[in-house]
Design a protein around this motif. Structure first.
Motif, PDB file in Angstrom:
ATOM      1  N   SER A 196      13.583  19.980 -18.891  1.00  0.00           N
ATOM      2  CA  SER A 196      14.000  21.132 -18.082  1.00  0.00           C
ATOM      3  C   SER A 196      15.486  21.070 -17.756  1.00  0.00           C
ATOM      4  O   SER A 196      16.166  22.106 -17.692  1.00  0.00           O
ATOM      5  N   GLU A 215      16.348  31.958 -14.990  1.00  0.00           N
ATOM      6  CA  GLU A 215      15.160  31.523 -14.261  1.00  0.00           C
ATOM      7  C   GLU A 215      14.249  32.676 -13.875  1.00  0.00           C
ATOM      8  O   GLU A 215      13.228  32.472 -13.217  1.00  0.00           O
ATOM      9  N   VAL A 225      11.266  34.653 -19.237  1.00  0.00           N
ATOM     10  CA  VAL A 225      11.133  33.697 -20.317  1.00  0.00           C
ATOM     11  C   VAL A 225      10.613  34.423 -21.552  1.00  0.00           C
ATOM     12  O   VAL A 225       9.918  35.452 -21.442  1.00  0.00           O
ATOM     13  N   PHE A 238      10.821  29.529 -16.818  1.00  0.00           N
ATOM     14  CA  PHE A 238      10.408  28.621 -17.887  1.00  0.00           C
ATOM     15  C   PHE A 238       9.554  27.493 -17.320  1.00  0.00           C
ATOM     16  O   PHE A 238       9.901  26.868 -16.322  1.00  0.00           O
ATOM     17  N   ASN A 239       8.421  27.226 -17.976  1.00  0.00           N
ATOM     18  CA  ASN A 239       7.517  26.161 -17.560  1.00  0.00           C
ATOM     19  C   ASN A 239       7.520  25.089 -18.644  1.00  0.00           C
ATOM     20  O   ASN A 239       6.843  25.223 -19.673  1.00  0.00           O
ATOM     21  N   ALA A 240       8.285  24.025 -18.427  1.00  0.00           N
ATOM     22  CA  ALA A 240       8.442  22.988 -19.449  1.00  0.00           C
ATOM     23  C   ALA A 240       7.126  22.277 -19.751  1.00  0.00           C
ATOM     24  O   ALA A 240       6.855  21.924 -20.904  1.00  0.00           O
ATOM     25  N   HIS A 257       5.020  24.415 -22.006  1.00  0.00           N
ATOM     26  CA  HIS A 257       5.663  24.494 -23.314  1.00  0.00           C
ATOM     27  C   HIS A 257       5.428  23.222 -24.125  1.00  0.00           C
ATOM     28  O   HIS A 257       4.992  23.275 -25.280  1.00  0.00           O
ATOM     29  N   GLN A 286       7.438  28.839 -25.477  1.00  0.00           N
ATOM     30  CA  GLN A 286       8.440  29.645 -24.786  1.00  0.00           C
ATOM     31  C   GLN A 286       9.833  29.517 -25.404  1.00  0.00           C
ATOM     32  O   GLN A 286      10.149  28.568 -26.098  1.00  0.00           O
ATOM     33  N   LEU A 330      14.151  30.709 -24.243  1.00  0.00           N
ATOM     34  CA  LEU A 330      14.950  30.826 -23.024  1.00  0.00           C
ATOM     35  C   LEU A 330      16.308  31.445 -23.317  1.00  0.00           C
ATOM     36  O   LEU A 330      16.880  31.247 -24.396  1.00  0.00           O
ATOM     37  N   ASN A 334      13.937  30.429 -29.178  1.00  0.00           N
ATOM     38  CA  ASN A 334      12.736  29.619 -29.031  1.00  0.00           C
ATOM     39  C   ASN A 334      13.124  28.157 -28.866  1.00  0.00           C
ATOM     40  O   ASN A 334      14.047  27.669 -29.533  1.00  0.00           O
TER      41      ASN A 334
END
Length: 219
Positions: free
Chosen positions: A25, A32, A35, A56-58, A61, A68, A70, A162
């Motif tokens: 992350s 933020e 995404v 974004f949710n690491a 992902h 995802q 970003l 991506n």
């Protein structure tokens, strides 16, 4: 939770600790507020992707639960990384070695299509215009040798890419070393941090002209 360490379907799963999630992350910082979601491919092999208004949710992902992308630019117009898209198939060893010769700080990443993405991660955030100049310089070097999709060079307003280390069908999307070998997630993070340390040390040398710092860089 377990994920595949090198993105390959043949790899043994391993436990992904919270530190790796946090480090990933920290590398891929950006917008933020939304995404890019990558939801596989259609019957014609075209990527199905769309923006969703969430951060974004690491963890999701990296686990492969939600693939995802970003935007590098945050709400203040600052960026920490840039991106280029090489739109042709190239032998791994050849491409990775050539890229290292062009720019040792650039990192090759396999794209969802099996071609190549290239990123550079900086030691801190800079204004988008400054990072865009770095991205353009890298693009200019690449397009002398390869076919580059110039419309996808980032950062630019609303442009997204991506991210690596998630599974798409049976294609492992990982970074590679200059010798063309896959980097595990942990190795990728280490390489980014090492490059960042070199940048910080070089900057300190420029600021202080301390010869000891220059000696440390060349070790």
């Amino acid at each position: 939770m377990a994920v595949k360490q090198n993105g390959s379907t043949n790899a043994e799963p391993f436990h992904l600790d919270k530190n790796l999630i946090t480090e990933f992350s920290n590398i891929f910082q950006g917008n933020e507020e939304r995404v890019l979601i990558l939801n596989g491919k259609d019957e014609n092999g075209i990527k199905i992707q769309y923006f969703d208004n969430k951060a974004f949710n690491a963890e999701k992902h990296l686990s492969g639960e939600l693939l995802q992308g970003l935007e590098p630019t945050d709400k203040d117009g600052m960026c920490k990384w840039c991106f280029s898209d090489v739109d042709q198939e190239v032998d791994k060893k050849e491409f990775c070695q050539t890229l290292f010769n062009l720019d040792p700080k650039a990192i090759p990443i396999q794209s969802p299509s099996g071609r190549w993405h290239v990123i550079k991660v900086f030691n801190k955030k800079f204004p988008r215009a400054d990072v865009a100049k770095e991205a353009k310089a890298l693009q200019d070097k690449l397009e002398k040798i390869y076919k580059v999709d110039k419309g996808k060079t980032l950062p630019y307003k609303n442009g997204a890419a991506n991210l690596p280390y998630a599974q798409l069908s049976e294609l492992g999307r990982t970074a590679f070393s200059p010798r063309g070998t896959r980097l595990t997630l942990k190795q990728f993070i280490h390489r980014v941090k090492f490059k960042r340390l070199l940048l910080e040390t070089r900057q300190k040398y420029e600021d202080t002209k301390n010869p000891k710092l220059l000696k440390d860089i060349s070790r």
